[in-house]
Write a protein that holds these residues in place. Structure first.
Motif, PDB file in Angstrom:
ATOM      1  N   GLU A   1       0.842  -1.206   0.000  1.00  0.00           N
ATOM      2  CA  GLU A   1       0.000   0.000   0.000  1.00  0.00           C
ATOM      3  C   GLU A   1       0.872   1.248   0.000  1.00  0.00           C
ATOM      4  O   GLU A   1       2.061   1.182   0.328  1.00  0.00           O
ATOM      5  CB  GLU A   1      -0.894   0.033   1.248  1.00  0.00           C
ATOM      6  CG  GLU A   1      -1.886  -1.114   1.371  1.00  0.00           C
ATOM      7  CD  GLU A   1      -3.124  -0.959   0.491  1.00  0.00           C
ATOM      8  OE1 GLU A   1      -3.274   0.072  -0.199  1.00  0.00           O
ATOM      9  OE2 GLU A   1      -3.948  -1.900   0.486  1.00  0.00           O
TER      10      GLU A   1
ATOM     11  N   SER B   1       0.498   5.911  -0.897  1.00  0.00           N
ATOM     12  CA  SER B   1      -0.207   6.887  -1.730  1.00  0.00           C
ATOM     13  C   SER B   1       0.620   7.181  -2.973  1.00  0.00           C
ATOM     14  O   SER B   1       1.667   6.576  -3.213  1.00  0.00           O
ATOM     15  CB  SER B   1      -0.588   8.132  -0.927  1.00  0.00           C
ATOM     16  OG  SER B   1       0.550   8.856  -0.605  1.00  0.00           O
TER      17      SER B   1
ATOM     18  N   ARG C   1      -1.939  -3.117  -3.677  1.00  0.00           N
ATOM     19  CA  ARG C   1      -3.143  -2.570  -3.041  1.00  0.00           C
ATOM     20  C   ARG C   1      -4.180  -3.657  -2.741  1.00  0.00           C
ATOM     21  O   ARG C   1      -4.332  -4.619  -3.463  1.00  0.00           O
ATOM     22  CB  ARG C   1      -3.839  -1.496  -3.899  1.00  0.00           C
ATOM     23  CG  ARG C   1      -2.983  -0.279  -4.145  1.00  0.00           C
ATOM     24  CD  ARG C   1      -3.868   0.861  -4.641  1.00  0.00           C
ATOM     25  NE  ARG C   1      -3.100   2.011  -5.065  1.00  0.00           N
ATOM     26  CZ  ARG C   1      -2.572   2.897  -4.236  1.00  0.00           C
ATOM     27  NH1 ARG C   1      -2.750   2.760  -2.946  1.00  0.00           N
ATOM     28  NH2 ARG C   1      -1.884   3.914  -4.692  1.00  0.00           N
TER      29      ARG C   1
ATOM     30  N   ALA D   1      -6.620   0.257   1.037  1.00  0.00           N
ATOM     31  CA  ALA D   1      -6.732   1.405   0.124  1.00  0.00           C
ATOM     32  C   ALA D   1      -8.148   1.982   0.146  1.00  0.00           C
ATOM     33  O   ALA D   1      -8.334   3.196   0.014  1.00  0.00           O
ATOM     34  CB  ALA D   1      -6.357   0.987  -1.301  1.00  0.00           C
TER      35      ALA D   1
ATOM     36  N   TYR E   1      -8.483   5.807   0.821  1.00  0.00           N
ATOM     37  CA  TYR E   1      -8.957   6.686  -0.266  1.00  0.00           C
ATOM     38  C   TYR E   1     -10.441   7.045  -0.120  1.00  0.00           C
ATOM     39  O   TYR E   1     -10.813   8.212  -0.217  1.00  0.00           O
ATOM     40  CB  TYR E   1      -8.718   6.034  -1.643  1.00  0.00           C
ATOM     41  CG  TYR E   1      -7.292   6.157  -2.121  1.00  0.00           C
ATOM     42  CD1 TYR E   1      -6.299   5.294  -1.632  1.00  0.00           C
ATOM     43  CD2 TYR E   1      -6.918   7.124  -3.037  1.00  0.00           C
ATOM     44  CE1 TYR E   1      -4.975   5.403  -2.065  1.00  0.00           C
ATOM     45  CE2 TYR E   1      -5.598   7.235  -3.474  1.00  0.00           C
ATOM     46  CZ  TYR E   1      -4.637   6.376  -2.983  1.00  0.00           C
ATOM     47  OH  TYR E   1      -3.338   6.489  -3.411  1.00  0.00           O
TER      48      TYR E   1
ATOM     49  N   TYR F   1      -3.835   5.966   6.060  1.00  0.00           N
ATOM     50  CA  TYR F   1      -2.941   4.798   6.052  1.00  0.00           C
ATOM     51  C   TYR F   1      -2.205   4.679   7.385  1.00  0.00           C
ATOM     52  O   TYR F   1      -2.072   3.579   7.933  1.00  0.00           O
ATOM     53  CB  TYR F   1      -1.928   4.929   4.913  1.00  0.00           C
ATOM     54  CG  TYR F   1      -2.377   4.320   3.597  1.00  0.00           C
ATOM     55  CD1 TYR F   1      -2.894   3.017   3.537  1.00  0.00           C
ATOM     56  CD2 TYR F   1      -2.252   5.017   2.398  1.00  0.00           C
ATOM     57  CE1 TYR F   1      -3.276   2.453   2.324  1.00  0.00           C
ATOM     58  CE2 TYR F   1      -2.638   4.455   1.185  1.00  0.00           C
ATOM     59  CZ  TYR F   1      -3.143   3.172   1.150  1.00  0.00           C
ATOM     60  OH  TYR F   1      -3.521   2.604  -0.042  1.00  0.00           O
TER      61      TYR F   1
END
Ligand code: Z5A
Length: 208
Positions: free
Chosen positions: A8, A10, A93, A97, A101, A167
């Protein structure tokens, strides 16, 4: 026992490079494994990915539901069969996520994500998650060097700051499973951290 590893992070955290490092390590360990990704990883799920990344506009709830629709195809048709067949699964991912997100980024209700997670993912949870943590300013600069931005990548920096918080919060709540990698550092340092975490993980499997 086959293991499920997720990766994971960003935007521009360096997941692509980390995937290669994980694949190289697992090959050295001589364990059979598949590499996959979300959204996607299965033919119908890949079509949903196109919709998710390239539609002009999507309502936040639609985005969440499509992530889980794609995930259901992926879990049922790819992840569970691979694990059942004795293969390790490495996914670029997974469900964290959606919390980062859609939960932190879009501000959707936590409870809705948990309900979908229970319904779609159930017990098929990663055994290890490597979370590449990067300052959004650094990550976005790295990602800017690439070609065109998709729909989600066009969001403002505040969106990615919220995702990072999401996260880190997930990592704090799941310290045994989620290992944070400092992805602000050089590619070599990230590689070393990934190998170290994989080695700890291997040790934990040998000495449970
Ligand atoms: N999404 C969601 O919203 N909800 C969900 O449930 C799921 C996903 C599953 C697609 O994901 C989008 O879906 C994603 C989240 C959302 N949207 N966004 N944004 P994806 O994983 O396919 O796409 P991505 O996040 O855009 O991946 P990425 O940007 O390709 O990330 P990356 O793989 O971490 O970046 P990279 O290509 O490895 O690295 C970028 C550049 O930086 C590249 O030139 C590297 O050489 C360089 N780099 C990498 N590491 C370093 C270091 N350490 N130093 C210097 N330069 C570096």
């Amino acid at each position: 026992m086959p293991q499920f590893i997720s990766l994971e992070g960003s935007e521009g955290a360096g997941k692509s490079s980390a995937m290669k490092v994980i694949a190289a390590e697992l090959s050295q360990w001589q364990v059979p494994f598949i590499e996959t990704r979300e959204p996607g990883g299965e033919s119908n799920a890949e079509q949903i990915r196109e919709l998710l990344l390239h539609s002009a506009h999507l309502e936040a709830k639609t985005e969440l539901l499509l992530m889980f629709a794609a995930r259901n195809e992926h879990v049922v048709k790819v992840i569970r069969p691979a694990l059942k067949a004795g293969q390790w699964v490495v996914s670029d991912r997974f469900v964290d996520a959606s919390y980062a997100y859609q939960g932190y980024g879009r501000g959707l209700q936590w409870q809705s994500i948990e309900n979908l997670e229970q319904w779609v993912v159930g017990e098929t949870q990663p055994n290890l998650t490597l979370m590449l943590d990067v300052d959004p300013e650094i990550g976005l600069k790295r990602a800017a060097k690439r070609s065109q931005k998709d729909r989600i990548e066009k969001e403002a920096i505040e969106f990615f700051e919220n995702i990072r918080c999401g996260y880190l919060q997930r990592a704090e709540s799941n310290p045994r499973r989620i290992k944070v990698i400092d992805a602000n550092r050089s590619i070599t340092s990230v590689k070393e951290q990934v190998i170290k975490q994989l080695s700890y993980f291997k040790q934990s499997l040998l000495n449970p």
